[in-house]
Design a protein around this motif. Structure first.
Motif, PDB file in Angstrom:
ATOM      1  N   ASP A  82      -8.068  16.603  15.281  1.00  0.00           N
ATOM      2  CA  ASP A  82      -8.738  15.787  16.298  1.00  0.00           C
ATOM      3  C   ASP A  82      -7.776  15.585  17.467  1.00  0.00           C
ATOM      4  O   ASP A  82      -6.698  15.003  17.306  1.00  0.00           O
ATOM      5  N   ALA A  90     -14.174  12.250  16.420  1.00  0.00           N
ATOM      6  CA  ALA A  90     -14.732  13.008  15.285  1.00  0.00           C
ATOM      7  C   ALA A  90     -15.694  12.143  14.472  1.00  0.00           C
ATOM      8  O   ALA A  90     -15.425  10.953  14.255  1.00  0.00           O
ATOM      9  N   PRO A  91     -16.800  12.716  14.001  1.00  0.00           N
ATOM     10  CA  PRO A  91     -17.664  11.954  13.084  1.00  0.00           C
ATOM     11  C   PRO A  91     -16.875  11.646  11.811  1.00  0.00           C
ATOM     12  O   PRO A  91     -15.884  12.294  11.508  1.00  0.00           O
ATOM     13  N   ALA A  92     -17.341  10.626  11.112  1.00  0.00           N
ATOM     14  CA  ALA A  92     -16.540  10.168   9.962  1.00  0.00           C
ATOM     15  C   ALA A  92     -17.345  10.201   8.676  1.00  0.00           C
ATOM     16  O   ALA A  92     -18.553   9.906   8.667  1.00  0.00           O
ATOM     17  N   LEU A  93     -16.672  10.532   7.602  1.00  0.00           N
ATOM     18  CA  LEU A  93     -17.207  10.265   6.266  1.00  0.00           C
ATOM     19  C   LEU A  93     -16.822   8.824   5.959  1.00  0.00           C
ATOM     20  O   LEU A  93     -15.642   8.460   6.050  1.00  0.00           O
ATOM     21  N   PHE A 138     -13.653  16.175   9.513  1.00  0.00           N
ATOM     22  CA  PHE A 138     -14.209  14.870   9.893  1.00  0.00           C
ATOM     23  C   PHE A 138     -13.138  13.802   9.657  1.00  0.00           C
ATOM     24  O   PHE A 138     -12.175  14.025   8.889  1.00  0.00           O
ATOM     25  N   GLU A 205     -22.320   9.613  14.542  1.00  0.00           N
ATOM     26  CA  GLU A 205     -20.925   9.198  14.301  1.00  0.00           C
ATOM     27  C   GLU A 205     -20.532   9.391  12.828  1.00  0.00           C
ATOM     28  O   GLU A 205     -19.356   9.227  12.482  1.00  0.00           O
ATOM     29  N   VAL A 207     -20.782  11.411   8.945  1.00  0.00           N
ATOM     30  CA  VAL A 207     -21.057  12.607   8.146  1.00  0.00           C
ATOM     31  C   VAL A 207     -21.844  12.210   6.897  1.00  0.00           C
ATOM     32  O   VAL A 207     -22.664  12.957   6.386  1.00  0.00           O
ATOM     33  N   ARG A 438     -20.496  23.013   8.312  1.00  0.00           N
ATOM     34  CA  ARG A 438     -21.097  21.926   9.104  1.00  0.00           C
ATOM     35  C   ARG A 438     -21.918  22.498  10.247  1.00  0.00           C
ATOM     36  O   ARG A 438     -21.551  23.515  10.816  1.00  0.00           O
TER      37      ARG A 438
END
Ligand code: HGY
Ligand code: MN
Ligand code: MN
Length: 438
Positions: A82, A90-93, A138, A205, A207, A438
């Motif tokens: 990132d 970055a989208p997040a888990l 992510f 935003e 995952v 993804r």
């Protein structure tokens, strides 16, 4: 089923992580409103104290930590690729669970899920020139939700509903046992009610959301299994019911003149058991039952009681509620009583995403290679924050064995060995999700 482990850490690292989780469960249990029991409710001084502890543990791992506009404690660690120095792009888990409790609670419901999430980040993170990051496409966030139980204001999932963008302004008028409104409690906690919407997350935003939790039932213990995949989470409706009769002298009133609210409400409570017990996957519980005026020599003129009704499917649950209402009409009509119900909580059934069920299943398989067949799959009769978060992103859950299934009780338990299995299984699940296209 054999699945090759992806997590390259020695067993003693996992055992050390499990010991830390158990130790921290004890530490958090000592943050309570009532010494001798575990009691930590929304927007209380105890809530603020455990948020500070969780924030400290998040920062130790190189996570950015903040408290959101609904009082949830959040942490985030960026992916190694990132480029955004603030690691917000970055989208997040999302991993996590809740730190609030019921009254006279156990030490593990919710708590162990937040602490296992911290250990997973500790195990998967990698050092970078500027600190720590995760080797994934992510980010990883940890949520310590602030009010899954609804203990203080009656409405459950307040913290996770805010994150899901589902906050309802009607909730501001909810009051606690002391008559303090949710709005007032927000202000006293240092939160601004007008900004609660800022806690909401958007689908792009995220995952997904993975939550480890004790089962709160006996299935895994009876099956001799340490872990399970969760298929879905029960739909719930909660009601406050009022039965009105007539208070009269306990001695001078003959039975043919009595309109005893307590006996009517008692028949209703037994009807809940009778009707729900005959139904597949429906559970109904009367948890609170108050008779007024509550004097030993006065026939109760009024009873207020709670009903917690759950089902695997919303339609079945609603059909049973209609059957109960008909039964209540018959009981109260026969006894010359009146009854009414106010619904204080409703949450639809949430089905765990197939991909997240698959990665949890693979995580269990790589953790327990000796298992011959598929890991157990369980429908959760207990509610979880994943029910709220399911409206904004895919959710998955991992259950840990809860000996005897006793929960919402001081004897609630989980073994360090099963916590170690849970840590490894959740880490393996996260590593597998990272490999998904993804
Ligand atoms: O009530 C429940 O099912 C959850 O433990 N809050
Ligand atoms: Mn819980
Ligand atoms: Mn609970």
């Amino acid at each position: 089923m054999q699945a090759t482990p992806l997590l390259g850490v020695p067993p003693d690292a996992i055992a050390a992580a499990a010991r830390r989780v158990m130790m921290r469960c004890e530490e958090l249990a000592r943050v309570t409103a009532t010494v001798g029991t575990v009691e930590r409710v929304y927007l209380s001084p105890e809530h603020a104290r455990v948020n500070r502890l969780a924030a400290e543990w998040m920062r130790e791992l190189g996570m950015r930590a903040w408290q959101d506009a609904a009082g949830n404690q959040c942490g985030r660690i960026a992916p190694v690729n990132d480029l955004d120095p603030d690691a917000t792009s970055a989208p997040a888990l999302m991993l996590g669970s809740h730190l609030d409790t019921v009254l006279d609670a156990g030490r593990y419901d919710g708590i162990v899920g937040v602490l296992i999430a911290l250990e997973v980040v500790r195990l998967v993170r990698v050092p970078t020139a500027t600190g720590w990051a995760v080797p994934f496409p992510f980010a990883v966030e940890i949520m310590a939700f602030s009010d899954e139980e609804g203990t203080r204001f009656g409405k459950a999932l307040l913290g996770s509903s805010a994150v899901a963008g589902q906050w309802n302004d009607a909730w501001w008028q909810l009051t606690d046992a002391d008559g303090v409104s949710l709005r007032q409690a927000f202000l006293e906690f240092g939160l601004d009610p007008s900004r609660v919407g800022e806690a909401a997350r958007r689908p792009d935003e995220l995952v997904g959301y993975l939550e480890a939790h004790i089962e709160q039932g006996p299935e895994l213990d009876r099956a001799g299994e340490p872990l399970a995949v969760v298929s879905s989470i029960a739909s719930a409706r909660r009601f406050h019911l009022l039965v009105e009769g007539e208070a009269r002298h306990a001695g001078g009133t003959p039975y043919d003149m009595r309109r005893d609210a307590l006996l009517g409400a008692s028949e209703a409570a037994l009807a809940v058991e009778r009707i729900c017990a005959d139904e597949h996957h429906i559970v109904g519980t009367v948890g609170r039952f108050d008779a007024f005026p509550g004097a030993v020599n006065v026939i109760p003129g009024e009873v207020r009681f709670s009903l917690d009704l759950r089902g695997e499917f919303d339609g079945e649950r609603d059909r049973v509620w209609d059957a109960l209402a008909r039964d209540f009409d018959e009981i109260m009509g026969r006894r010359g009583l009146r009854w009414s119900a106010r619904e204080v909580h409703s949450a639809p059934a949430v089905f765990c995403a197939p991909l997240l069920q698959d990665v949890v299943r693979a995580g269990i398989d790589s953790t327990l290679p000796y298992r011959a067949e598929e890991p157990p799959v369980i429908f959760s009769r207990a509610g979880h924050d994943a029910m709220a978060i399911g409206s904004v992103t895919d959710v998955g859950m991992l259950f840990l064995r809860n000996p005897d299934g006793i929960s919402h009780h001081p004897d609630e338990a989980v073994s360090a060995q099963d916590v170690a299995h849970g840590i490894r299984a959740l880490a393996e699940s996260v590593l597998r999700l990272a490999k998904e296209p993804r």
